[in-house]
Design an enzyme around this catalytic site. Structure first.
Site, PDB file in Angstrom:
ATOM      1  CB  THR A  79      22.605  -0.108 -10.410  1.00 24.39           C
ATOM      2  OG1 THR A  79      23.298   0.056  -9.062  1.00 24.39           O
ATOM      3  CG2 THR A  79      22.554   0.913 -11.079  1.00 24.39           C
ATOM      4  CE  LYS A 118      23.082   4.433  -7.198  1.00 28.66           C
ATOM      5  NZ  LYS A 118      23.636   4.483  -8.688  1.00 28.66           N
ATOM      6  CD  GLN A 134      26.520  -1.002  -8.536  1.00 27.61           C
ATOM      7  OE1 GLN A 134      27.714  -0.540  -8.883  1.00 27.61           O
ATOM      8  NE2 GLN A 134      25.850  -1.531  -9.686  1.00 27.61           N
ATOM      9  NE  ARG A 153      27.392  17.986  -7.805  1.00 32.90           N
ATOM     10  CZ  ARG A 153      26.715  16.993  -8.246  1.00 32.90           C
ATOM     11  NH1 ARG A 153      26.261  15.960  -6.992  1.00 32.90           N
ATOM     12  NH2 ARG A 153      26.417  16.345  -9.394  1.00 32.90           N
ATOM     13  NE  ARG A 202      26.316   7.391 -19.153  1.00 27.84           N
ATOM     14  CZ  ARG A 202      26.772   6.510 -18.229  1.00 27.84           C
ATOM     15  NH1 ARG A 202      28.325   6.468 -18.125  1.00 27.84           N
ATOM     16  NH2 ARG A 202      25.943   6.274 -17.159  1.00 27.84           N
ATOM     17  CG  ASP A 229      22.250   8.462  -6.244  1.00 30.41           C
ATOM     18  OD1 ASP A 229      21.617   8.875  -7.241  1.00 30.41           O
ATOM     19  OD2 ASP A 229      22.798   7.409  -6.054  1.00 30.41           O
ATOM     20  CB  SER A 230      20.538  11.937  -8.709  1.00 28.45           C
ATOM     21  OG  SER A 230      20.731  10.778  -9.067  1.00 28.45           O
ATOM     22  N   GLY A 231      22.494  14.752  -7.429  1.00 27.10           N
ATOM     23  CA  GLY A 231      22.659  16.264  -7.091  1.00 27.10           C
ATOM     24  C   GLY A 231      22.895  16.583  -5.944  1.00 27.10           C
ATOM     25  NE  ARG A 261      27.344   8.417 -14.875  1.00 22.33           N
ATOM     26  CZ  ARG A 261      28.743   8.998 -15.215  1.00 22.33           C
ATOM     27  NH1 ARG A 261      28.927  10.126 -15.012  1.00 22.33           N
ATOM     28  NH2 ARG A 261      29.636   8.289 -15.621  1.00 22.33           N
ATOM     29  CB  SER A 288      30.729   0.260  -8.539  1.00 22.65           C
ATOM     30  OG  SER A 288      30.457  -0.214  -9.755  1.00 22.65           O
ATOM     31  NE  ARG A 301      28.605  13.593 -12.558  1.00 20.31           N
ATOM     32  CZ  ARG A 301      27.480  13.457 -13.205  1.00 20.31           C
ATOM     33  NH1 ARG A 301      26.363  13.802 -12.178  1.00 20.31           N
ATOM     34  NH2 ARG A 301      27.339  12.792 -14.154  1.00 20.31           N
TER      35      ARG A 301
HETATM   36  C1  LIG Z   1      31.891   8.394 -12.905  1.00 22.50           C
HETATM   37  C2  LIG Z   1      30.494   7.624 -12.451  1.00 22.50           C
HETATM   38  C3  LIG Z   1      30.645   6.297 -12.248  1.00 22.50           C
HETATM   39  C4  LIG Z   1      29.643   5.933 -11.762  1.00 22.50           C
HETATM   40  N1  LIG Z   1      29.284   4.446 -11.676  1.00 22.50           N
HETATM   41  C5  LIG Z   1      28.429   3.829 -11.076  1.00 22.50           C
HETATM   42  C6  LIG Z   1      28.410   2.447 -10.780  1.00 22.50           C
HETATM   43  O1  LIG Z   1      29.641   1.641 -11.078  1.00 22.50           O
HETATM   44  N2  LIG Z   1      27.067   1.979 -10.114  1.00 22.50           N
HETATM   45  C7  LIG Z   1      26.151   2.714  -9.980  1.00 22.50           C
HETATM   46  O2  LIG Z   1      25.208   2.025  -9.286  1.00 22.50           O
HETATM   47  N3  LIG Z   1      25.994   4.053 -10.023  1.00 22.50           N
HETATM   48  C8  LIG Z   1      27.269   4.523 -10.573  1.00 22.50           C
HETATM   49  N4  LIG Z   1      27.188   6.031 -10.733  1.00 22.50           N
HETATM   50  C9  LIG Z   1      26.213   6.708 -10.319  1.00 22.50           C
HETATM   51  C10 LIG Z   1      26.004   7.039  -8.992  1.00 22.50           C
HETATM   52  O3  LIG Z   1      26.361   6.192  -8.132  1.00 22.50           O
HETATM   53  C11 LIG Z   1      25.378   8.091  -8.614  1.00 22.50           C
HETATM   54  O4  LIG Z   1      23.907   7.794  -8.788  1.00 22.50           O
HETATM   55  C12 LIG Z   1      25.192   9.523  -9.466  1.00 22.50           C
HETATM   56  O5  LIG Z   1      26.528   9.862  -9.631  1.00 22.50           O
HETATM   57  C13 LIG Z   1      24.493  10.531  -8.528  1.00 22.50           C
HETATM   58  O6  LIG Z   1      24.603  11.809  -9.222  1.00 22.50           O
HETATM   59  P1  LIG Z   1      25.525  13.091  -8.812  1.00 22.50           P
HETATM   60  O7  LIG Z   1      26.898  12.501  -8.750  1.00 22.50           O
HETATM   61  O8  LIG Z   1      25.364  14.019  -9.888  1.00 22.50           O
HETATM   62  O9  LIG Z   1      25.096  13.451  -7.423  1.00 22.50           O
HETATM   63  C14 LIG Z   1      28.462   6.334 -11.600  1.00 22.50           C
HETATM   64  C15 LIG Z   1      28.510   7.901 -11.530  1.00 22.50           C
HETATM   65  C16 LIG Z   1      29.564   8.608 -12.059  1.00 22.50           C
HETATM   66  C17 LIG Z   1      29.625  10.117 -11.837  1.00 22.50           C
HETATM   67  C1  LIG Z   2      28.119   1.672 -16.791  1.00 26.39           C
HETATM   68  C2  LIG Z   2      29.013   1.183 -15.479  1.00 26.39           C
HETATM   69  C3  LIG Z   2      29.745   0.247 -15.699  1.00 26.39           C
HETATM   70  C4  LIG Z   2      29.375   2.668 -14.849  1.00 26.39           C
HETATM   71  C5  LIG Z   2      28.282   3.734 -14.640  1.00 26.39           C
HETATM   72  O1  LIG Z   2      27.507   3.329 -13.902  1.00 26.39           O
HETATM   73  C6  LIG Z   2      28.338   4.904 -15.181  1.00 26.39           C
HETATM   74  O2  LIG Z   2      29.345   5.126 -15.861  1.00 26.39           O
HETATM   75  O3  LIG Z   2      27.347   5.713 -14.703  1.00 26.39           O
END
Ligand SMILES: Cc1cc2nc3c(=O)[nH]c(=O)nc-3n(C[C@H](O)[C@H](O)[C@H](O)COP(=O)(O)O)c2cc1C
Ligand SMILES: CC(C)CC(=O)C(=O)O
Length: 387
Positions: A177, A260, A149, A319, A186, A315-317, A287, A127, A339
């Protein structure tokens, strides 16, 4: 039996061995265990999503609606999970999703994650909002594959500088992204008044950048830290971007590019028409847009729209290994795990991340084989049934 599933035998024979006893084989338990280990703020930041968190729940519910239909007697003695995505070879179609500010989960943060990923041969996607610089992370990961990213800042010179630094540090593909030009509502973070960036965490790539430093009057020290943080807030995201701006990326990055945050088939088509090499079907883990569709529900339509003309990642979900089988069957070439590895980091540092990655690979291979497949590309919609 391959090296990946051998991990299962190793656990039966030796127990969880060198990793801490609290690391589970059932990866759905990671979140609850991490909650006990982390501060309320760090846990809330990782586990929290936007709004009422309806989309975060929908992401998981969508996986539950699909069931695998196992097939028998298909000679699955020799399995091969290896994949090549956007020019990067990997032992299984799994990448580590970009996650910012990892030092809030463990002091070794991104460096531990880079080492764990490299030891498994799986690519990291680093990131822009990492808590270590991209050069430090590249050094920690050594020969391990790495993608970068981009959070596309308002300052174009800063964006170019990030891309040049990433190229020089050996990041081979670019992930841009699109869904987070500003943070969504949030509640967990708002209720704890917690945003790591305001404390100067997750700003390492910015504060170390010559273009950023020039804008804040020199290297970031205690004297200009507040100015630097405010400059970060002012330049982090750019809500005015349009599809036309992708030309700029192409001019400044000569490797593969994946977008993304794609959820709509028409956006996927536009990405292909704009010459992008890949799309990542993602709703940022719920998020960003609460009430948005589950990312898995977006996947088949996006895959159809892309029609094999670009790589489709998801991605997203995710586990478990079985979740990966479902995403691959619905059209993804590879998945990004997010996560779960952060919770592994919180629970056991580098060893914790490695544990999560090895469990995922072993469970993926076993589920694939036990349902009658030797390779991920044998999976398709016919592998699944909607329940
Ligand atoms: C704590 C946290 C920080 C994240 N930071 C970034 C980030 O810096 N850049 C980004 O593209 N996505 C970020 N994401 C999103 C993840 O890349 C991913 O799309 C998302 O967590 C997928 O969902 P899941 O963790 O529920 O599977 C972040 C997610 C979390 C939980
Ligand atoms: C906003 C970003 C800097 C971090 C991120 O992608 C996130 O917290 O979901």
């Amino acid at each position: 039996m391959s090296a990946l599933a051998d991990f299962q035998n190793e656990i039966y024979l030796k127990g969880l061995g060198d990793v801490r006893p609290e690391l589970p084989a059932d990866l759905t338990r990671l979140e609850g265990l991490a909650e006990r280990r982390l501060s309320a703020q760090a846990f809330g930041y990782a586990a929290g999503s936007a709004g009422a968190e309806a989309t975060a729940r929908a992401n998981r519910a969508a996986f539950d609606r699909w069931r695998i239909v196992p097939r028998m007697l298909r000679d699955v003695a020799h399995r091969d999970l290896s994949a090549e995505v956007l020019g990067t070879a990997m032992p299984a179609p799994i990448l580590l999703a970009p996650i910012g500010v990892q030092s809030i989960f463990h002091p070794d943060g991104e460096l531990a994650v880079a080492r764990a990923a490299a030891s498994c041969g799986l690519p990291i996607v680093l990131s822009t909002a990492a808590s270590a610089t991209m050069e430090e992370v590249a050094e920690a990961g050594g020969e391990g594959p790495r993608w970068y990213q981009l959070y596309w800042p308002k300052d174009r010179d800063l964006a170019v500088s990030f891309l040049e630094r990433a190229k020089a540090a050996g990041y081979t593909a670019l992930v841009v992204t699109l869904d987070t030009f500003t943070l969504a509502w949030r509640p967990r973070d708002l209720e704890q008044a917690y945003l790591p960036f305001l404390r100067g965490i997750g700003t390492a790539n910015y504060f170390s950048d010559p273009v950023f430093q020039k804008a804040v009057g020199g290297p970031v020290t205690d004297a200009n830290r507040d100015t630097a943080v405010l400059h970060w807030v002012a330049t982090f995201g750019n809500p005015s971007l349009t599809w036309d701006d992708l030309v700029f990326l192409r001019e400044h990055w000569d490797g593969p590019i994946a977008l993304k945050g794609i959820q709509h088939p028409d956006d996927a088509r536009r990405a292909v028409d704009a010459g992008m090499d890949g799309v990542i079907v993602s709703n940022h883990g719920g998020r960003q847009v609460d009430g948005a569709i589950a990312s898995l529900d977006a996947l088949p339509g996006v895959a159809a729209a892309v029609g094999g003309q670009a790589a489709v990642l998801f991605d997203s979900g995710i586990r478990t290994g079985s979740d990966i089988v479902k995403a691959l069957a619905l059209g993804a070439e590879a998945v990004l795990v997010a996560r779960p590895y952060v919770y592994g980091l919180a629970l056991g540092g580098e060893a914790g991340v490695r544990h999560v990655l090895r469990c995922l690979q072993a469970e993926l291979e076993l589920t694939l084989a036990l349902s009658g497949h030797r390779r991920p590309d044998e999976l398709g919609p016919e592998t699944l049934q909607r329940s």
